[in-house]
Write a protein that holds these residues in place. Structure first.
Motif, PDB file in Angstrom:
ATOM      1  N   GLU A   1     -10.861   4.317   1.781  1.00 25.00           N
ATOM      2  CA  GLU A   1     -10.053   4.297   0.705  1.00 25.00           C
ATOM      3  C   GLU A   1     -10.670   3.500  -0.203  1.00 25.00           C
ATOM      4  O   GLU A   1     -10.735   2.176   0.005  1.00 25.00           O
ATOM      5  CB  GLU A   1      -8.897   3.951   0.702  1.00 25.00           C
TER       6      GLU A   1
ATOM      7  N   ASP B   1      -3.512  -1.255   8.469  1.00 22.80           N
ATOM      8  CA  ASP B   1      -3.918   0.076   7.637  1.00 22.80           C
ATOM      9  C   ASP B   1      -5.126   0.381   8.220  1.00 22.80           C
ATOM     10  O   ASP B   1      -5.310   1.305   8.424  1.00 22.80           O
ATOM     11  CB  ASP B   1      -3.825   0.505   5.893  1.00 22.80           C
TER      12      ASP B   1
ATOM     13  N   ARG C   1      -9.001   0.653  -2.796  1.00 25.76           N
ATOM     14  CA  ARG C   1      -7.724  -0.178  -3.309  1.00 25.76           C
ATOM     15  C   ARG C   1      -8.001  -1.015  -4.770  1.00 25.76           C
ATOM     16  O   ARG C   1      -8.814  -2.894  -3.952  1.00 25.76           O
ATOM     17  CB  ARG C   1      -6.731  -1.100  -2.577  1.00 25.76           C
TER      18      ARG C   1
ATOM     19  N   ASN D   1      -0.031   3.968  13.672  1.00 26.02           N
ATOM     20  CA  ASN D   1       0.114   3.891  12.231  1.00 26.02           C
ATOM     21  C   ASN D   1       0.953   2.557  13.166  1.00 26.02           C
ATOM     22  O   ASN D   1       2.280   2.394  13.408  1.00 26.02           O
ATOM     23  CB  ASN D   1       1.507   4.437  11.825  1.00 26.02           C
TER      24      ASN D   1
ATOM     25  N   GLU E   1       4.936   5.056   2.271  1.00 25.18           N
ATOM     26  CA  GLU E   1       5.159   6.964   2.698  1.00 25.18           C
ATOM     27  C   GLU E   1       5.755   6.036   4.361  1.00 25.18           C
ATOM     28  O   GLU E   1       6.664   6.775   4.694  1.00 25.18           O
ATOM     29  CB  GLU E   1       3.387   7.274   3.173  1.00 25.18           C
ATOM     30  N   THR E   2       5.769   4.902   5.054  1.00 24.85           N
ATOM     31  CA  THR E   2       5.990   5.091   5.966  1.00 24.85           C
ATOM     32  C   THR E   2       7.338   4.934   6.412  1.00 24.85           C
ATOM     33  O   THR E   2       8.177   4.762   7.026  1.00 24.85           O
ATOM     34  CB  THR E   2       5.191   3.723   6.718  1.00 24.85           C
TER      35      THR E   2
ATOM     36  N   GLY F   1      -5.168   2.720  11.059  1.00 24.89           N
ATOM     37  CA  GLY F   1      -4.414   4.398  11.493  1.00 24.89           C
ATOM     38  C   GLY F   1      -5.924   5.016  10.542  1.00 24.89           C
ATOM     39  O   GLY F   1      -6.165   5.956  11.549  1.00 24.89           O
TER      40      GLY F   1
ATOM     41  N   CYS G   1      -1.866  -5.688   2.927  1.00 23.60           N
ATOM     42  CA  CYS G   1      -1.420  -4.320   3.687  1.00 23.60           C
ATOM     43  C   CYS G   1      -3.162  -3.792   4.239  1.00 23.60           C
ATOM     44  O   CYS G   1      -3.600  -2.585   4.034  1.00 23.60           O
ATOM     45  CB  CYS G   1      -1.005  -3.144   3.224  1.00 23.60           C
TER      46      CYS G   1
ATOM     47  N   SER H   1       1.195  -0.971   0.069  1.00 21.55           N
ATOM     48  CA  SER H   1       0.017  -0.106   0.313  1.00 21.55           C
ATOM     49  C   SER H   1       0.647   1.434   0.096  1.00 21.55           C
ATOM     50  O   SER H   1       1.455   0.918   0.431  1.00 21.55           O
ATOM     51  CB  SER H   1      -0.816   0.088   1.201  1.00 21.55           C
ATOM     52  N   ASP H   2      -0.087   2.620  -0.623  1.00 24.14           N
ATOM     53  CA  ASP H   2       1.340   3.544  -0.539  1.00 24.14           C
ATOM     54  C   ASP H   2       1.234   3.817   1.105  1.00 24.14           C
ATOM     55  O   ASP H   2       2.211   4.563   1.192  1.00 24.14           O
ATOM     56  CB  ASP H   2       0.050   5.043  -1.132  1.00 24.14           C
ATOM     57  N   TYR H   3       0.367   3.472   1.619  1.00 14.88           N
ATOM     58  CA  TYR H   3       0.133   4.042   3.491  1.00 14.88           C
ATOM     59  C   TYR H   3       2.228   3.314   4.109  1.00 14.88           C
ATOM     60  O   TYR H   3       1.951   4.176   4.920  1.00 14.88           O
ATOM     61  CB  TYR H   3      -1.096   3.943   4.117  1.00 14.88           C
TER      62      TYR H   3
END
Length: 389
Positions: free
Chosen positions: A348, A281, A350, A290, A15-16, A284, A277, A10-12
């Motif tokens: 969200e 996620d 996906r 996180n 980014e983490t 969050g 993910c 995941s983008d999450y």
């Protein structure tokens, strides 16, 4: 360190990783980070050496697929022993036999399944791969009359599912038959800290459409669910930790709790939280946690403050598994936007390729209690109306 692997990051999570500069190795070679641009990306040789020099380092993997790399390359660490133990459902039942002495289970090689007659089994029961993932190859058998039908369905499906994941993730050579465990089903993410003490990160209730349903369609967390179940689940982890030592070790656990409050584990998935993910996620969205950072940095959530908040809403993970009855390769398109209109507050979406995997994607939602009917609808929806065949 994080082991990143297919089928999904995941983008999450990305980014983490970038924000914290966590060391990363990608066993599949399908790079999500460019080594020339990101100094925290390691080669295979560097990753193995990192483990040799830092045997107590916290390690997380987003995917079951990484377990086969660990088993093949990190045999010098205790983690591979734990991974092997928990991935094997029969070995896990043996480990916890003294905790649940009356629970029936049986280890069966695949080629012997056809020879098993209904009179040998307790009903209802469940049959599933001894090393499995994502409810693939899992069947509930309610009574003797269903046994022959289930055997035939299993043999029809086996050629398809055995090619989806490495054998360390999904091995159809052996199956476990065990008695059906009654009660509400939950999944939770946790980790054992550097002292071997369990830390809870998220708890989700698994909704089912019926008693025969074994799909992964809807998982829901809320402050009420956390309050009602945390103490019981931490107690289970403490008893499990007394049987096998775990330190700096993440896991995703599935359990059932009956009407008398008795809890029985279904399985323990090592080195990760929910696959693809998902449950990590979800925390969050629900609690502002996180959980990747909480585990890798050794932090503990302030649950007293979080659960004191007056927020009755439900935070759901919805798995859009292909329940159409049509092979994904024969589905031309899926109308995601139309599906999203069924939810008051989607958080969200996906998308995934249903031609490669038996699902269309995932949706994270926030639902007020008065709108809970939207979760019941998606739970029972076969999704055919959103497909273009």
């Amino acid at each position: 360190m994080i082991l990143l692997d297919l089928p999904y990051v995941s983008d999450y999570l990305k980014e983490t990783i970038a924000r914290n500069q966590y060391p990363v190795f990608e066993p599949s070679g399908n790079l999500h980070f460019n080594p020339e641009q990101h100094s925290f990306c390691l080669t295979e040789k560097e990753a193995i050496e990192y483990f040799r020099k830092n045997p107590e380092t916290r390690v997380y993997t987003n995917s079951e697929n990484s377990t086969h790399w660990m088993i093949r390359n990190l045999g010098f660490t205790d983690r591979t022993k734990l991974v092997t133990l928990f991935k094997d459902k029969v070995a896990f039942r043996e480990l916890t036999r003294s905790m649940y002495p009356n629970l029936y289970f049986r280890n069966v090689p695949f080629e012997e399944i056809k020879g098993i007659v209904a009179e040998e089994l307790p009903f209802p029961c469940v049959i599933k791969p001894a090393i499995g993932f994502f409810s693939l190859g899992v069947y509930t058998v309610n009574h003797e009359g269903e046994w022959d039908r289930v055997k035939q369905s299993l043999f029809n499906d086996i050629q398809y599912i055995r090619n989806l994941y490495p054998t360390e993730v999904l091995d159809t050579a052996r199956f476990i038959i065990e008695e059906y465990i009654y009660g509400d089903e939950y999944a939770f993410d946790a980790y054992f800290d550097h002292e071997g003490k369990p830390v809870m990160l998220n708890i989700l209730k698994h909704y089912f459409a019926s008693g025969d349903d074994v799909s992964d369609r809807v998982y829901v967390t809320s402050r009420q669910i956390m309050r009602e179940n945390m103490e019981l689940m931490l107690d289970f982890l403490e008893r499990l930790g007394a049987r096998v030592e775990m330190k700096n070790f993440p896991l995703h656990v599935e359990v059932r709790i009956d009407e008398k409050g008795r809890m029985v584990p279904i399985e323990v998935n090592p080195m990760r939280f929910g696959g693809w993910c998902t449950t990590a996620d979800n925390a969050g969205f629900a609690y502002g946690l996180n959980t990747y950072e909480y585990f890798l940095d050794g932090k503990k959530p302030d649950w007293d403050s979080i659960l004191a908040q007056d927020n009755p809403n439900l935070y759901s993970l919805i798995v859009l598994n292909n329940s159409t009855g049509i092979p994904g390769k024969d589905i031309k398109s899926f109308d995601y936007e139309r599906l999203l209109q069924n939810f008051n507050k989607p958080l969200e979406l996906r998308k995934t390729d249903c031609a490669k995997f038996p699902l269309f994607g995932f949706i994270f939602t926030e639902t007020a209690p008065e709108n809970s009917a939207e979760l019941d609808r998606i739970l029972r929806d076969d999704l055919r109306e959103y497909c273009n065949f």
